[in-house]
Design an enzyme around this catalytic site. Structure first.
Site, PDB file in Angstrom:
ATOM      1  N   HIS A 111       0.579  -0.810   0.144  1.00  0.00           N
ATOM      2  CA  HIS A 111      -0.249   0.010  -0.150  1.00  0.00           C
ATOM      3  C   HIS A 111       0.789   1.108   0.288  1.00  0.00           C
ATOM      4  O   HIS A 111       0.712   2.187   0.515  1.00  0.00           O
ATOM      5  CB  HIS A 111      -1.178   0.177   1.338  1.00  0.00           C
ATOM      6  CG  HIS A 111      -2.118  -1.350   1.216  1.00  0.00           C
ATOM      7  ND1 HIS A 111      -2.607  -1.045   0.014  1.00  0.00           N
ATOM      8  CD2 HIS A 111      -3.043  -1.171   2.202  1.00  0.00           C
ATOM      9  CE1 HIS A 111      -3.358  -2.470  -0.086  1.00  0.00           C
ATOM     10  NE2 HIS A 111      -4.145  -2.842   1.290  1.00  0.00           N
ATOM     11  N   HIS A 185      -9.635   2.454   0.127  1.00  0.00           N
ATOM     12  CA  HIS A 185      -9.759   1.422   1.510  1.00  0.00           C
ATOM     13  C   HIS A 185     -11.891   1.389   2.549  1.00  0.00           C
ATOM     14  O   HIS A 185     -11.125   1.398   3.303  1.00  0.00           O
ATOM     15  CB  HIS A 185      -8.343   1.416   2.033  1.00  0.00           C
ATOM     16  CG  HIS A 185      -8.195  -0.384   2.408  1.00  0.00           C
ATOM     17  ND1 HIS A 185      -9.013  -1.102   2.953  1.00  0.00           N
ATOM     18  CD2 HIS A 185      -7.044  -1.252   2.344  1.00  0.00           C
ATOM     19  CE1 HIS A 185      -8.823  -2.985   3.091  1.00  0.00           C
ATOM     20  NE2 HIS A 185      -6.828  -2.473   2.623  1.00  0.00           N
ATOM     21  N   GLU A 313     -11.862  -3.548  -3.589  1.00  0.00           N
ATOM     22  CA  GLU A 313     -11.182  -2.158  -3.440  1.00  0.00           C
ATOM     23  C   GLU A 313     -10.053  -2.573  -6.004  1.00  0.00           C
ATOM     24  O   GLU A 313      -9.674  -3.472  -5.971  1.00  0.00           O
ATOM     25  CB  GLU A 313      -9.633  -2.488  -2.743  1.00  0.00           C
ATOM     26  CG  GLU A 313      -9.598  -2.228  -1.747  1.00  0.00           C
ATOM     27  CD  GLU A 313      -8.426  -3.492  -0.439  1.00  0.00           C
ATOM     28  OE1 GLU A 313      -7.288  -3.411  -1.237  1.00  0.00           O
ATOM     29  OE2 GLU A 313      -8.826  -4.494  -0.108  1.00  0.00           O
TER      30      GLU A 313
END
Length: 349
Positions: A111, A185, A313
């Site tokens: 991420h 997210h 996502e």
């Protein structure tokens, strides 16, 4: 339609954290912080006539900075960047140049690295009211940030429509070739009282999913969903075929023309009557059923536990920067990165 800016009184790195509320004529509203572009609230009317918040989070902004929350950090409602999901071994090459990123998920980069776009205060560059209410937020990621190349400018617009659609429109430009793969997210739960999401009915329009290694990093192999627990081509309860000790944490390759805006996922909760449909221009959708969720004192003092939410996502293929067969995640200086994802809420009639 209205837009309201609400100061939080919090200053981070010299920048003020502001809450922006988008509201439509039905009373549906979304609350977004310019820190991490966090979707803090997404309140809709359910089939019982009750106003219901369908995203997990906290009652106050300061709780997003609590060390106990950050220790087992789930990225509640935040943007993920520069690069969503995992980059194998935190390494990639563009042309003749190789880059080594921080390895913050075992040996991989997760991420965007140690401090990604989710931990930055974004500038509010435009706000609009009218047929749709919207806000555009901007962040400039400098060359070398988290060891990614290029000065990258990202705009993210949140637009709420009268049809209870929350539209996320991304644009990005760079002055040097770089890797980029953005997603959002949010953790959703469509049940009025929250709890385990195993009875939510889920459909994903994908005939294949991506193989992962033991650290959840994508290998490059596509696997047909037919005959596997990952077959969501027809709507079924999330808990029907899952391994109760693992849930789902998998990337699905959508059945679509690359770049077209189309339906990726549909989730139904029968008691509330709520339906969440996710449309995207992106080629994949990652389903995460929050195995590792363990957050104390969420909204209303509620504890959030494993399988207490689901994430959809939308993004490019994870680790695509290392897998040439996948759609490219390299952005060049003469190109414009674009992505659109829509979260549409409706009633199951």
């Amino acid at each position: 339609m209205s837009v309201q800016q609400i100061p939080t009184g919090k200053i981070i790195d010299g920048e003020e954290v502001i809450a922006i509320e988008l509201t439509n004529s039905k009373g549906t509203y979304v609350k977004i912080f310019n820190y991490g572009t966090i979707i803090n609230k997404f309140v809709v009317k359910n089939a019982n006539g009750e106003m219901q918040d369908i995203v997990l989070g906290f009652d106050t902004f300061d709780e997003y900075l609590d060390p106990a929350y950050l220790k087992n950090y789930p990225y509640f409602g935040a943007i993920v960047g520069r690069y969503a999901n995992r980059i194998k071994n935190g390494r990639f090459t563009i042309g003749e140049e190789s880059y080594q990123l921080a390895q913050n998920a075992g040996t991989d980069t997760l991420h965007g690295g140690v401090v990604g776009f989710d931990r930055k205060v974004w500038d509010i560059v435009e706000i609009g009211e009218g047929a749709q209410s919207f806000v555009t937020l901007q962040y400039e990621s400098v060359d070398g940030e988290e060891h990614f190349p290029g000065n990258l400018i990202v705009d993210l617009t949140f637009e709420l429509t009268e049809n209870d659609e929350l539209i996320l429109s991304y644009e990005a430009e760079t002055d040097k070739a770089t890797a980029i793969n953005l997603t959002h997210h949010s953790y959703f739960n469509l049940a009025a009282n929250g709890g385990n999401i195993k009875n939510h009915k889920q459909q994903i329009f994908a005939a294949n999913y991506l193989e992962q290694d033991d650290n959840y990093s994508v290998t490059g192999k596509l696997i047909p969903v037919e005959g596997t627990p990952w077959d969501f081509t027809k709507s079924k309860a999330i808990g029907t075929d899952w391994n109760e000790d693992e849930g789902y944490d998998q990337t699905f390759v959508l059945d679509k023309i690359y770049g077209d805006l189309s339906l990726a996922s549909k989730t139904i909760e029968e008691d509330s009557g709520l339906v969440l449909s996710v449309y995207t221009t992106e080629p994949v959708a990652h389903l995460y059923t929050a195995k590792y969720l363990g957050v104390k004192n969420g909204k209303g003092g509620k504890d959030y536990e494993s399988y207490g939410a689901f994430c959809i996502e939308t993004q490019h293929h994870p680790n695509a920067v290392n897998i040439p067969e996948f759609p490219s995640t390299i952005l060049n200086p003469d190109d414009l990165y674009t992505q659109t994802t829509i979260y549409k809420v409706s009633l199951n009639k």
